[in-house]
Motif scaffolding. Structure first.
Motif, PDB file in Angstrom:
ATOM      1  N   UNK A 210       0.773  -1.223   0.152  1.00  0.00           N
ATOM      2  CA  UNK A 210      -0.061  -0.026  -0.091  1.00  0.00           C
ATOM      3  C   UNK A 210       0.845   1.490  -0.033  1.00  0.00           C
ATOM      4  N   UNK A 211       2.075   1.051  -0.568  1.00  0.00           N
ATOM      5  CA  UNK A 211       3.187   1.996  -0.632  1.00  0.00           C
ATOM      6  C   UNK A 211       4.304   2.159   0.046  1.00  0.00           C
ATOM      7  N   UNK A 231       1.909  -2.357   4.537  1.00  0.00           N
ATOM      8  CA  UNK A 231       2.322  -1.098   4.982  1.00  0.00           C
ATOM      9  C   UNK A 231       2.219   0.162   4.076  1.00  0.00           C
ATOM     10  N   UNK A 232       1.952   1.329   4.821  1.00  0.00           N
ATOM     11  CA  UNK A 232       1.601   2.419   3.833  1.00  0.00           C
ATOM     12  C   UNK A 232       3.027   3.131   3.757  1.00  0.00           C
ATOM     13  N   UNK A 233       3.156   3.996   3.159  1.00  0.00           N
ATOM     14  CA  UNK A 233       4.330   4.770   2.924  1.00  0.00           C
ATOM     15  C   UNK A 233       5.019   5.083   4.172  1.00  0.00           C
ATOM     16  N   UNK A 238       0.337  -0.106   9.170  1.00  0.00           N
ATOM     17  CA  UNK A 238       0.104  -1.432   8.626  1.00  0.00           C
ATOM     18  C   UNK A 238      -1.426  -1.618   8.519  1.00  0.00           C
ATOM     19  N   UNK A 239      -2.151  -1.879   7.333  1.00  0.00           N
ATOM     20  CA  UNK A 239      -3.496  -1.993   7.055  1.00  0.00           C
ATOM     21  C   UNK A 239      -3.834  -3.421   6.641  1.00  0.00           C
ATOM     22  N   UNK A 246      -5.154  -8.576  -9.409  1.00  0.00           N
ATOM     23  CA  UNK A 246      -3.999  -7.565  -9.483  1.00  0.00           C
ATOM     24  C   UNK A 246      -4.335  -6.432  -8.798  1.00  0.00           C
ATOM     25  N   UNK A 247      -5.503  -6.246  -8.121  1.00  0.00           N
ATOM     26  CA  UNK A 247      -5.631  -4.772  -7.508  1.00  0.00           C
ATOM     27  C   UNK A 247      -5.717  -5.050  -5.946  1.00  0.00           C
ATOM     28  N   UNK A 248      -5.027  -4.177  -5.257  1.00  0.00           N
ATOM     29  CA  UNK A 248      -5.033  -4.288  -3.830  1.00  0.00           C
ATOM     30  C   UNK A 248      -6.078  -3.213  -3.176  1.00  0.00           C
ATOM     31  N   UNK A 249      -6.791  -3.499  -2.410  1.00  0.00           N
ATOM     32  CA  UNK A 249      -7.807  -2.701  -1.565  1.00  0.00           C
ATOM     33  C   UNK A 249      -7.403  -2.580  -0.149  1.00  0.00           C
ATOM     34  N   UNK A 250      -7.154  -1.296   0.328  1.00  0.00           N
ATOM     35  CA  UNK A 250      -7.128  -1.109   1.725  1.00  0.00           C
ATOM     36  C   UNK A 250      -8.318  -1.287   2.560  1.00  0.00           C
TER      37      UNK A 250
END
Length: 366
Positions: A210-211, A231-233, A238-239, A246-250
């Motif tokens: 997630x970045x 993890x996010x940027x 961490x979510x 192929x698509x990631x969803x938070x």
């Protein structure tokens, strides 16, 4: 008295019109321990057999199988400890156990009262973390130098090294479905983080993050939907997340939260945990339900319990089966953490009606 049935609620005409909506709640079953003060439930199959591990009176942990109110100690490979992580519809259980005299810890299979050592990839340590209905077992095992560890597939008495991604030294499989798709993660070379991966037909697909630089996959269902965490940027948060096509969803886009998705069932219901950043004491077992094509709503499972005992707090949900049974662990008394089983129950809730018209209520997990 007349009753009029509509989708999602019941209208009862008694002079004054009253409505009742159907909410999904859960009955809580404390699975107990093997004599100690701690236990965790890790997996549940479709007939309601639950596996995990529990403390004995001497604080050693043994794998258990629970069904219909009885917890069975599955024993060890000769050592003091064992852990069960997965069970299939045939009742085959996999996990790991230490050997006698400190000889190592090996992946193992329990079946019909017999425990089988599945071996390693040449090192001293291995652990089995998933099994499908064909009896194929997945997990992680050390290499001969006991430094690197690779994901493995075990079937018909043979353990196969599934390798890693781009030369990384460690890989781990957490789950396998009936299509032989395997969900897990790899440790990237030179400390560059971890990547959630899907193994299929001899290839390893990097599922991304997630970045940030960290992700892991923990479960895959028969529709190839994968859940885990990323993890996010900056890697501070961490979510829980969901991968499909192929698509990631938070799953938990709220700021200042930590969450993880541990399991997804055939209906796309997801369970895990969440808590406020830097406050592990706020950790709560969580269920996510899809509300639209790319949107999920989370629910604290503690708020969905029917008449819970005082002091109970469910911390983690580890697995959900296709019938909606949920297992995990939580605080049952101030000094004891126990494995639990949640059974779904439809509960009718009265709704006041304005101008004799029905108003649907907010959807609840089911």
């Amino acid at each position: 008295m007349k009753m009029f049935f509509f989708s999602g609620f019941v209208l009862v005409a008694t002079g004054n019109i009253v409505a009742q909506s159907r909410e999904l709640k859960y009955s809580l079953i404390d699975l107990g321990t093997l004599g100690g003060i701690y236990s965790e439930a890790t997996d549940v199959n479709e007939v309601g057999q639950v596996v995990g591990y529990a403390h004995l009176a001497n604080s050693q942990s043994h794998a258990f199988l629970w069904h219909d109110g009885t917890m069975i100690d599955l024993g060890t490979l000769g050592g003091n400890f064992s852990f069960a992580y997965a069970i299939n519809e045939a009742g085959q259980v996999v996990g790991c156990s230490d050997l006698t005299s400190g000889q190592g810890t090996h992946a193992c299979l329990w079946e019909n009262g017999v425990i089988t050592d599945l071996g390693t990839l040449g090192g001293r340590i291995s652990s089995a973390t998933g099994i499908n209905n064909a009896g194929q077992v997945v997990g992680t095992a050390n290499l001969p130098d006991n430094f690197g560890a690779h994901a493995f597939l075990w079937e018909s008495g043979m353990m196969t090294d599934l390798g890693t991604l781009n030369g990384s030294i460690r890989s781990r499989i957490n789950a396998i479905n009936g299509q032989e798709q395997l969900a897990g993660y790899v440790d990237l070379a030179q400390g560059l983080g971890t990547r959630a991966c899907l193994w299929e037909n001899g290839t390893i697909l990097d599922l991304g993050t997630l970045g940030g630089s960290i992700s892991a996959a923990y479960s895959v269902n028969e529709s190839s939907q994968v859940v885990g965490e990323a993890s996010l940027a900056g890697n501070e948060e961490k979510h829980a997340c969901f991968w499909e096509n192929g698509v990631i969803t938070d799953l938990a886009p709220e700021a200042s939260t930590i969450s993880s998705a541990k399991s997804i069932n055939a209906r796309g219901k997801v369970v895990g945990y969440s808590y406020k950043w830097a406050d592990l004491t706020s950790r709560e077992a969580t269920i996510w339900r899809q509300s639209s094509e790319n949107s999920y709503v989370s629910y604290n499972l503690n708020t969905l319990l029917v008449n819970p005992p005082t002091g109970v707090h469910l911390q983690v949900a580890e697995d959900i089966n296709d019938a909606g049974l949920i297992v995990g662990y939580g605080i049952m008394t101030p000094e004891q953490v126990h494995a639990y089983l949640l059974k779904p129950r439809k509960v009718l809730r009265p709704i006041s009606l304005e101008n004799s018209r029905a108003h649907p209520t907010q959807a609840q997990p089911r």
